[in-house]
Design an enzyme around this catalytic site. Structure first.
Site, PDB file in Angstrom:
ATOM      1  N   ASP A  97      15.163 -27.273-111.974  1.00 29.14           N
ATOM      2  CA  ASP A  97      13.974 -27.345-112.826  1.00 29.14           C
ATOM      3  C   ASP A  97      13.718 -28.735-113.414  1.00 29.14           C
ATOM      4  O   ASP A  97      12.890 -28.878-114.323  1.00 29.14           O
ATOM      5  CB  ASP A  97      14.049 -26.303-113.943  1.00 29.14           C
ATOM      6  CG  ASP A  97      13.645 -24.916-113.448  1.00 29.14           C
ATOM      7  OD1 ASP A  97      12.979 -24.835-112.395  1.00 29.14           O
ATOM      8  OD2 ASP A  97      13.991 -23.924-114.104  1.00 29.14           O
ATOM      9  N   ASP A 154      10.384 -20.081-108.632  1.00 29.18           N
ATOM     10  CA  ASP A 154      10.008 -21.110-109.613  1.00 29.18           C
ATOM     11  C   ASP A 154      10.087 -22.519-108.999  1.00 29.18           C
ATOM     12  O   ASP A 154       9.421 -23.458-109.451  1.00 29.18           O
ATOM     13  CB  ASP A 154      10.928 -21.070-110.836  1.00 29.18           C
ATOM     14  CG  ASP A 154      11.305 -19.670-111.290  1.00 29.18           C
ATOM     15  OD1 ASP A 154      11.436 -18.789-110.417  1.00 29.18           O
ATOM     16  OD2 ASP A 154      11.474 -19.452-112.492  1.00 29.18           O
TER      17      ASP A 154
END
Ligand code: GLY
Length: 376
Positions: A97, A154
């Site tokens: 991320d 994601d």
């Protein structure tokens, strides 16, 4: 065809934007040095800046800086990527991320100010992300510890960091890794009907798919709405950077599923397949705001006769968020959108404000007001 009611009026957009600015100004007074994440009762908690959400608050500040030209937003945003970089020097929680973290901080800072330290940090984070690539699969590994074969949807929102790094450095390796991962997502995550898996677990040696996991969704065969949003927006980004039609087709397919699964008020439940009757299931306004911003991105890239479908859906979501789920009329409340859901299967952060929901709402509003740059 979108009707007059579907279109957002400049007057309502200007009103919501002015209220956002008042709220952000109030939140700036909190003087956060760690990252705001969840607001359950009108006060944001703070977590360490190596956590995946740390880019959203400074990202909001950079957006306001560009929209208003006011220096105080820039001054408040600038320290964040310096703080984040320091975490690389010790044991940390960074994982795939870093795109969510360094695109709304270092990369946008470099684009807006030309700051070469910010550019260096952005490229460093891209190298870190590229280093998580497993050529067997192939896939970009998501999380730390023993989850060597885990990849999650994601990831699509982190790929713009790699696309940017290739453009910025002139080195195509980053783009090749991003496209290899995006093509795996097309094959493995996105189902025929446009719904998506949250987690695919690979055998990291052979690259074979071992199993699917429900993750933050209801089950391996369900449809976690924020995951849908990550997929539709991420695929639209992949198309913007590469011009490869297959990514746009995927973005549209996921968008069509998302739009058709929305309830009457246009704000997604946390999982579109959580139950046969979703009436009593919590909403996820963060899925809604991220999808709205992604739908606008799609609308900007399709042929003019197609764009009304995506623009109209985004407009209906944004109006519903603004009128039914926001705290725009409570300037002192930390948090802009109510009704966000973080991790329902373990009952963590249900029906709260989440910083990423707030960020994508502000980003979507800025786009509606003509902001034409992309952070993702
Ligand atoms: N990226 C983690 C989440 O969407 O909750």
């Amino acid at each position: 065809m979108i009707n007059e009611q579907t279109r957002l009026q400049q007057s309502e957009l200007a009103e919501w934007w002015a209220k956002v600015q008042i709220k952000v100004d109030r939140m700036m007074q909190a003087g956060w040095t760690e990252a705001p994440h969840v607001s359950a009762v009108g006060k944001y908690d703070q977590i360490k800046v190596d956590q995946w959400i740390s880019g959203f608050w400074p990202g909001m500040l950079w957006l306001l800086y560009e929209m208003t030209g006011e220096q105080r937003y820039r001054e408040a945003a600038e320290p964040w990527d310096e703080r984040m970089e320091q975490c690389f020097l010790r044991d940390n929680h960074f994982h795939h991320d870093v795109g969510f973290q360094f695109l709304p901080t270092s990369v946008i800072r470099y684009k807006l100010t030309g700051d070469l330290d910010a550019r260096r940090r952005g490229l460093f984070a891209a190298n870190y992300l590229a280093g998580r690539f497993n050529p067997a699969g192939p896939f970009i590994r998501a999380w730390p510890r023993d989850q060597t074969g885990w990849s999650i949807i994601d990831s699509m929102m982190n790929l713009p960091l790699l696309f940017w790094a290739s453009e910025e450095s002139g080195d195509p390796r980053f783009k090749h890794i991003a496209m290899a991962h995006a093509d795996m997502v097309l094959r493995t995550f996105i189902r025929e009907d446009g719904s998506v898996h949250h987690i695919v677990v690979f055998d990291p040696e052979s690259g074979e798919v071992e199993r699917y996991e429900g993750g933050q969704g209801h089950s391996p065969s369900s449809s976690w709405s924020r995951g849908q949003a990550w997929a539709l927006y991420g695929m639209s980004c992949a198309y913007r950077y590469t011009g490869e039609e297959r990514y746009l087709r995927a973005a549209k397919r996921v968008a069509h599923y998302f739009i058709s699964a929305l309830p009457e008020d246009h704000v997604a439940h946390w999982d579109f397949r959580a139950a046969a009757d979703l009436t009593d299931e919590p909403r996820d306004t963060s899925a809604a705001s991220c999808a709205a911003s992604g739908l606008i991105d799609i609308a900007r890239q399709v042929a003019p006769e197609e764009s009304a479908l995506y623009e109209g859906a985004a407009a209906r979501i944004i109006r519903s968020l603004s009128l039914r789920y926001s705290t725009l009329d409570q300037p002192e409340y930390e948090g802009i959108l109510l009704g966000a859901t973080g991790h329902k299967p373990v009952d963590v952060n249900v029906n709260v404000s989440l910083i990423y929901g707030d960020y994508y709402y502000v980003e979507a509003l800025a786009k509606c007001l003509g902001w034409n740059r992309n952070i993702f």
